[in-house]
Each structure stands twice: as structure tokens, then as C-alpha cells.
Write a protein that holds these residues in place. Sequence first.
Motif, PDB file in Angstrom:
ATOM      1  N   ALA A 102      15.863 -22.000  -5.772  1.00  0.00           N
ATOM      2  CA  ALA A 102      14.054 -21.607  -5.591  1.00  0.00           C
ATOM      3  C   ALA A 102      14.096 -20.217  -5.902  1.00  0.00           C
ATOM      4  O   ALA A 102      12.746 -19.775  -5.627  1.00  0.00           O
ATOM      5  N   PHE A 103      15.270 -19.486  -6.275  1.00  0.00           N
ATOM      6  CA  PHE A 103      14.972 -17.931  -6.341  1.00  0.00           C
ATOM      7  C   PHE A 103      13.854 -17.661  -7.522  1.00  0.00           C
ATOM      8  O   PHE A 103      13.275 -16.533  -7.334  1.00  0.00           O
ATOM      9  N   TRP A 104      13.624 -18.347  -8.594  1.00  0.00           N
ATOM     10  CA  TRP A 104      12.804 -18.193  -9.756  1.00  0.00           C
ATOM     11  C   TRP A 104      11.370 -18.301  -9.098  1.00  0.00           C
ATOM     12  O   TRP A 104      10.385 -17.946  -9.845  1.00  0.00           O
ATOM     13  N   VAL A 105      11.048 -19.304  -8.053  1.00  0.00           N
ATOM     14  CA  VAL A 105       9.623 -19.648  -7.759  1.00  0.00           C
ATOM     15  C   VAL A 105       8.896 -18.498  -7.361  1.00  0.00           C
ATOM     16  O   VAL A 105       7.785 -18.597  -7.877  1.00  0.00           O
ATOM     17  N   PRO A 106       9.146 -17.604  -6.523  1.00  0.00           N
ATOM     18  CA  PRO A 106       8.301 -16.439  -6.219  1.00  0.00           C
ATOM     19  C   PRO A 106       8.019 -15.587  -7.480  1.00  0.00           C
ATOM     20  O   PRO A 106       6.884 -15.214  -7.643  1.00  0.00           O
ATOM     21  N   LEU A 107       9.045 -15.505  -8.383  1.00  0.00           N
ATOM     22  CA  LEU A 107       8.476 -14.777  -9.622  1.00  0.00           C
ATOM     23  C   LEU A 107       7.829 -15.270 -10.483  1.00  0.00           C
ATOM     24  O   LEU A 107       6.769 -14.594 -10.771  1.00  0.00           O
ATOM     25  N   VAL A 108       7.892 -16.551 -10.618  1.00  0.00           N
ATOM     26  CA  VAL A 108       7.126 -17.408 -11.632  1.00  0.00           C
ATOM     27  C   VAL A 108       5.613 -17.486 -10.750  1.00  0.00           C
ATOM     28  O   VAL A 108       4.583 -17.473 -11.509  1.00  0.00           O
ATOM     29  N   PHE A 109       5.507 -17.848  -9.710  1.00  0.00           N
ATOM     30  CA  PHE A 109       4.384 -17.856  -8.892  1.00  0.00           C
ATOM     31  C   PHE A 109       3.424 -16.659  -8.928  1.00  0.00           C
ATOM     32  O   PHE A 109       2.186 -16.837  -9.233  1.00  0.00           O
ATOM     33  N   SER A 110       4.224 -15.427  -8.527  1.00  0.00           N
ATOM     34  CA  SER A 110       3.574 -13.945  -8.910  1.00  0.00           C
ATOM     35  C   SER A 110       3.127 -13.705 -10.072  1.00  0.00           C
ATOM     36  O   SER A 110       1.952 -13.169 -10.655  1.00  0.00           O
ATOM     37  N   PHE A 111       3.911 -14.256 -11.040  1.00  0.00           N
ATOM     38  CA  PHE A 111       3.474 -14.082 -12.552  1.00  0.00           C
ATOM     39  C   PHE A 111       2.318 -14.992 -12.947  1.00  0.00           C
ATOM     40  O   PHE A 111       1.291 -14.471 -13.429  1.00  0.00           O
ATOM     41  N   VAL A 151      -0.121 -15.770 -10.815  1.00  0.00           N
ATOM     42  CA  VAL A 151      -1.418 -15.235 -10.216  1.00  0.00           C
ATOM     43  C   VAL A 151      -1.944 -14.234 -11.075  1.00  0.00           C
ATOM     44  O   VAL A 151      -3.027 -14.170 -11.193  1.00  0.00           O
ATOM     45  N   ASN A 152      -0.929 -13.381 -11.388  1.00  0.00           N
ATOM     46  CA  ASN A 152      -1.370 -12.124 -12.092  1.00  0.00           C
ATOM     47  C   ASN A 152      -2.102 -12.610 -13.520  1.00  0.00           C
ATOM     48  O   ASN A 152      -2.972 -11.760 -13.990  1.00  0.00           O
ATOM     49  N   GLN A 153      -1.612 -13.707 -14.132  1.00  0.00           N
ATOM     50  CA  GLN A 153      -1.956 -14.216 -15.602  1.00  0.00           C
ATOM     51  C   GLN A 153      -3.177 -15.008 -15.494  1.00  0.00           C
ATOM     52  O   GLN A 153      -4.339 -14.977 -16.336  1.00  0.00           O
ATOM     53  N   SER A 154      -3.107 -15.886 -14.370  1.00  0.00           N
ATOM     54  CA  SER A 154      -4.118 -16.906 -14.539  1.00  0.00           C
ATOM     55  C   SER A 154      -4.862 -17.235 -13.138  1.00  0.00           C
ATOM     56  O   SER A 154      -5.698 -18.127 -12.962  1.00  0.00           O
ATOM     57  N   GLY A 155      -4.582 -16.608 -12.108  1.00  0.00           N
ATOM     58  CA  GLY A 155      -5.155 -16.898 -10.985  1.00  0.00           C
ATOM     59  C   GLY A 155      -4.318 -17.717  -9.900  1.00  0.00           C
ATOM     60  O   GLY A 155      -3.545 -18.039 -10.058  1.00  0.00           O
ATOM     61  N   TYR A 156      -4.766 -17.676  -8.567  1.00  0.00           N
ATOM     62  CA  TYR A 156      -3.987 -18.293  -7.226  1.00  0.00           C
ATOM     63  C   TYR A 156      -4.226 -19.911  -7.591  1.00  0.00           C
ATOM     64  O   TYR A 156      -3.292 -20.571  -7.225  1.00  0.00           O
ATOM     65  N   SER A 157      -5.517 -20.310  -8.186  1.00  0.00           N
ATOM     66  CA  SER A 157      -5.693 -21.815  -7.991  1.00  0.00           C
ATOM     67  C   SER A 157      -4.562 -22.553  -8.874  1.00  0.00           C
ATOM     68  O   SER A 157      -4.232 -23.530  -8.273  1.00  0.00           O
ATOM     69  N   LEU A 158      -4.258 -22.142 -10.052  1.00  0.00           N
ATOM     70  CA  LEU A 158      -3.426 -22.778 -10.952  1.00  0.00           C
ATOM     71  C   LEU A 158      -1.910 -22.479 -10.294  1.00  0.00           C
ATOM     72  O   LEU A 158      -1.181 -23.550 -10.415  1.00  0.00           O
ATOM     73  N   LEU A 182       0.827  -1.310  -0.201  1.00  0.00           N
ATOM     74  CA  LEU A 182       0.056   0.107  -0.119  1.00  0.00           C
ATOM     75  C   LEU A 182       0.850   1.222  -0.044  1.00  0.00           C
ATOM     76  O   LEU A 182       0.592   2.189  -0.850  1.00  0.00           O
ATOM     77  N   ASP A 183       1.996   1.178   0.906  1.00  0.00           N
ATOM     78  CA  ASP A 183       2.915   2.354   0.970  1.00  0.00           C
ATOM     79  C   ASP A 183       3.501   2.444  -0.377  1.00  0.00           C
ATOM     80  O   ASP A 183       3.680   3.858  -0.515  1.00  0.00           O
ATOM     81  N   PHE A 184       4.156   1.738  -0.872  1.00  0.00           N
ATOM     82  CA  PHE A 184       4.845   1.726  -2.199  1.00  0.00           C
ATOM     83  C   PHE A 184       4.030   1.601  -3.540  1.00  0.00           C
ATOM     84  O   PHE A 184       4.490   1.626  -4.543  1.00  0.00           O
ATOM     85  N   LYS A 185       2.863   1.535  -3.285  1.00  0.00           N
ATOM     86  CA  LYS A 185       1.842   1.302  -4.564  1.00  0.00           C
ATOM     87  C   LYS A 185       2.487   0.262  -5.299  1.00  0.00           C
ATOM     88  O   LYS A 185       2.293   0.396  -6.613  1.00  0.00           O
ATOM     89  N   GLN A 186       2.537  -0.974  -4.846  1.00  0.00           N
ATOM     90  CA  GLN A 186       2.871  -2.065  -5.501  1.00  0.00           C
ATOM     91  C   GLN A 186       1.964  -3.211  -5.282  1.00  0.00           C
ATOM     92  O   GLN A 186       1.005  -3.131  -4.681  1.00  0.00           O
ATOM     93  N   ASP A 187       2.235  -4.235  -6.011  1.00  0.00           N
ATOM     94  CA  ASP A 187       1.316  -5.404  -6.173  1.00  0.00           C
ATOM     95  C   ASP A 187       1.940  -6.808  -5.555  1.00  0.00           C
ATOM     96  O   ASP A 187       3.398  -6.526  -5.069  1.00  0.00           O
ATOM     97  N   ILE A 188       1.688  -7.933  -5.926  1.00  0.00           N
ATOM     98  CA  ILE A 188       2.471  -9.185  -5.458  1.00  0.00           C
ATOM     99  C   ILE A 188       3.617  -9.185  -6.275  1.00  0.00           C
ATOM    100  O   ILE A 188       4.598 -10.032  -5.693  1.00  0.00           O
ATOM    101  N   SER A 189       3.712  -8.540  -7.249  1.00  0.00           N
ATOM    102  CA  SER A 189       5.175  -8.761  -8.235  1.00  0.00           C
ATOM    103  C   SER A 189       6.180  -8.389  -7.450  1.00  0.00           C
ATOM    104  O   SER A 189       7.559  -8.936  -7.379  1.00  0.00           O
ATOM    105  N   MET A 190       6.024  -7.220  -6.607  1.00  0.00           N
ATOM    106  CA  MET A 190       6.997  -6.577  -5.355  1.00  0.00           C
ATOM    107  C   MET A 190       7.344  -8.051  -4.589  1.00  0.00           C
ATOM    108  O   MET A 190       8.611  -7.942  -4.281  1.00  0.00           O
ATOM    109  N   LEU A 191       6.593  -8.462  -4.094  1.00  0.00           N
ATOM    110  CA  LEU A 191       7.047  -9.569  -3.052  1.00  0.00           C
ATOM    111  C   LEU A 191       7.445 -10.535  -3.731  1.00  0.00           C
ATOM    112  O   LEU A 191       8.560 -11.278  -3.037  1.00  0.00           O
TER     113      LEU A 191
END
Length: 384
Positions: free
Chosen positions: A346-355, A357-364, A36-45
Motif C-alpha cells: 500500500a506504500f504507493w497509494v498515498p503518493l499516487v493519491f496526492s499526485f 489530487v494535485n493534477q486532477s482534484g480530490y473527486s477523481l 505550514l511550518d515546513f512550507k509543504q503541501d499534500i505531497s509531503m503527507l
Amino acid sequence: MVIVINRTSVFSLIFARILYSINWFNIASIFYFIALDFKQDISMLGLITSSFLIGIGIFQIPAGILAAKYGPRKIAIYGILITSSAAFLSGLSTDLFHMVVLRFIVGLGMACFFGPSVILISKYLGKGSEGLGVGLLNSAHALGGIIGIFGWIILAEVTGWRISLMLSGLLGIVTGLLLIIALIREKIQIDFGIKISELRQILFNKSLIVLGLALLGFQIGSNLTLTFIVFYLADHLNIDPAIAGFVGSFNLIIALISSPLFGKIYDRIKDPKKLLIISGIVMSSSMAMIAANTLYVIILSIIIAGFFLAGGFVIVYTKAKQVKGLHAEYETLAVSYVNGISLFNAFWVPLVFSFIVNQSGYSLAWFLGGFITLLLVLPLFKLK
């Protein structure tokens, strides 16, 4: 190496491990406020998590070598001071770049602390209690995670996320000072030189590589559930952040209890491989169940995953230091190497996971996460 043991040293290591874990997990729990403070989404995480994993991953082997050369005590102390100082400065971050760099340094410091702490506590507890030692450290890790995930979200609501991060950094620095006081009295003699042949023996050891891949599966399961679950519950299911933090900590609450249990089981059974395989299969299945998007199923999945994640970490770390044919001084490096394989890869996993989520949702995203963890556990069937 000759070590004179005292109980204060064991306590100081466990206390440092707790603060180590708080500084690992608290940023995920308070990310809702940071976003909220940085005006970012899950991609920042995903980005700051990946930066952290790269830092903690690539410095595992250098930390293990330094511990072999200069002793695990010094490297553990330096590690906890580095990671705590960077955690403190994270509270002063003004933009995404600063946060990414500082989380990388937090990971670097944790890499220096982890391997030496495993070796030190195992030596303090004595031969035949190696599994218990790792279990106690894992419980401390879980306790710190519970405080970081649930406690820090409450703290951030009251004081703001910046002060909460600065406080955790200051507390970590205090534990570093306690380590200095507790371990400085120990009489340690080191007469050891690094041999390239023995270093090569570790880096190309098939058993360590298989254990590292298996740990990568457990690491992915742990990172995804502990990093994204709070934000997922608050952002996607519209659950109050404090409640989301409490639910997210269930994984670690279970691990707090089950880690010493798995440690004792390891010390008593002849073939822990079967238990490790079962733990991996159940953990990956439970993780995939989070895709159901139903709160009660998610809670059950987190609890089951937490129980078997604890087993995976305890068994792999303990087994890594007991691989045959290694010089005793290389035990730290063996543990750090296995941990490095899991964390860096494992460094790539958070990036792919957030991607995803943004493209196809949390379930997938959750389903694929569980599937990947299962694939990485399968090579254990070939482990001798």
C-alpha cells in the motif's frame, strides 16, 4: 510454549495498542500545522505516509520470524519501545528527510508489536475467543486513532505540533515499561527452531496470499480515509481543523464499537467469507462516495466505511492465524505475513493519491481509491 495468564497482561497489551495507534494517526491530523511550518503541501503527507507503510510493511515477516524464535513477548516490548522513541524524535525534526526516516522507524517498531500482540491476547482469552481477542485489539486501535486524530489536533493547537508528537512518544515509552512489568512475570518456555520448509509453506500459502490481497484493499481504504480526510476537509472544504479532526474520527468511533461485535460474530458463524466479501464491497462503495464533495455525504460515507472496515480487519487477522497446516509457533508469522502484504504493497497509494489530487482534484482521487479497493476484494470469491 506454556503461558501463565493474568489480567494485567491483557490490559497492558490493550493500553500499548492504544498508544501505538495514537502514534500512527496523530501525524495525519496535525499535518495541517506541519505543512505550514515546513512550507509543504499534500505531497509531503503522501511521502511520509509511504515511508511509514514501507517500514511497517517490510518488517512484518522479520518480526514474525523473530517472534517465532524468541517469543512474542520480547518482540512486542521491543517494538513498542522502538516506535515510541522514533515518534518522540519526530517532534524534533528539522526537515523533510528527518521526518521521512523517523516515520520509517515508527513503522518498523509497529511491525514488531502488531503480530505478537494478536497472538498473545488470543492465548490469554483462551480457545474459542480468538475473534473477540482481535476485536478488542481493533477497538483499542480505533480508540487510539480517535484520540490521535481528534485529541492531538486540539493539543497541537495549544502546545504546537512538535510538543504534541514528543508527548505521544513519551506516553508510548511508558506503555513499553508497563508491558515489561506485566509480562516479565510470565513463565514462558521456548524450545523452537525455524524450519525453512515450514517458512516456505507460509510464504507460498494461497489462502494467506488471498487474505493479504483482501486486507490490502481494506488497508488502502483505511489509510486514505484516515490519512487524508482531515487535511482534505480543512484544505479543500475550508472546515476548521478541529471540526475536521472530529469528523475524521467518525470512522474510528464506529470501529471502536463494531470491532468486538464482528469478533463475536466470527466466533459463532461457520463461514465468515461471505461477511468479509460484503464488508469489502460496501466499504469500497462508501469510500468512492467521498468524491461527492458534500459534507453530509462525506460524514455518512466515513461512518459506513468505518463499520465495514472493522469487519474486514477482524475477520482477516483472525482467519490468518487459523489457516490449516501451520505449526502453532508460526501463527504470529502468518498474521504478520498477511499484514505485511497489505501494508507494504500500500506504500504507493498515498503518493499516487496526492499526485492525482494535485493534477486532477480530490473527486477523481477518492473515486479511484474506492475502485482499487473493490478490485482487491474480488479474489475472496476463490478463497476456500
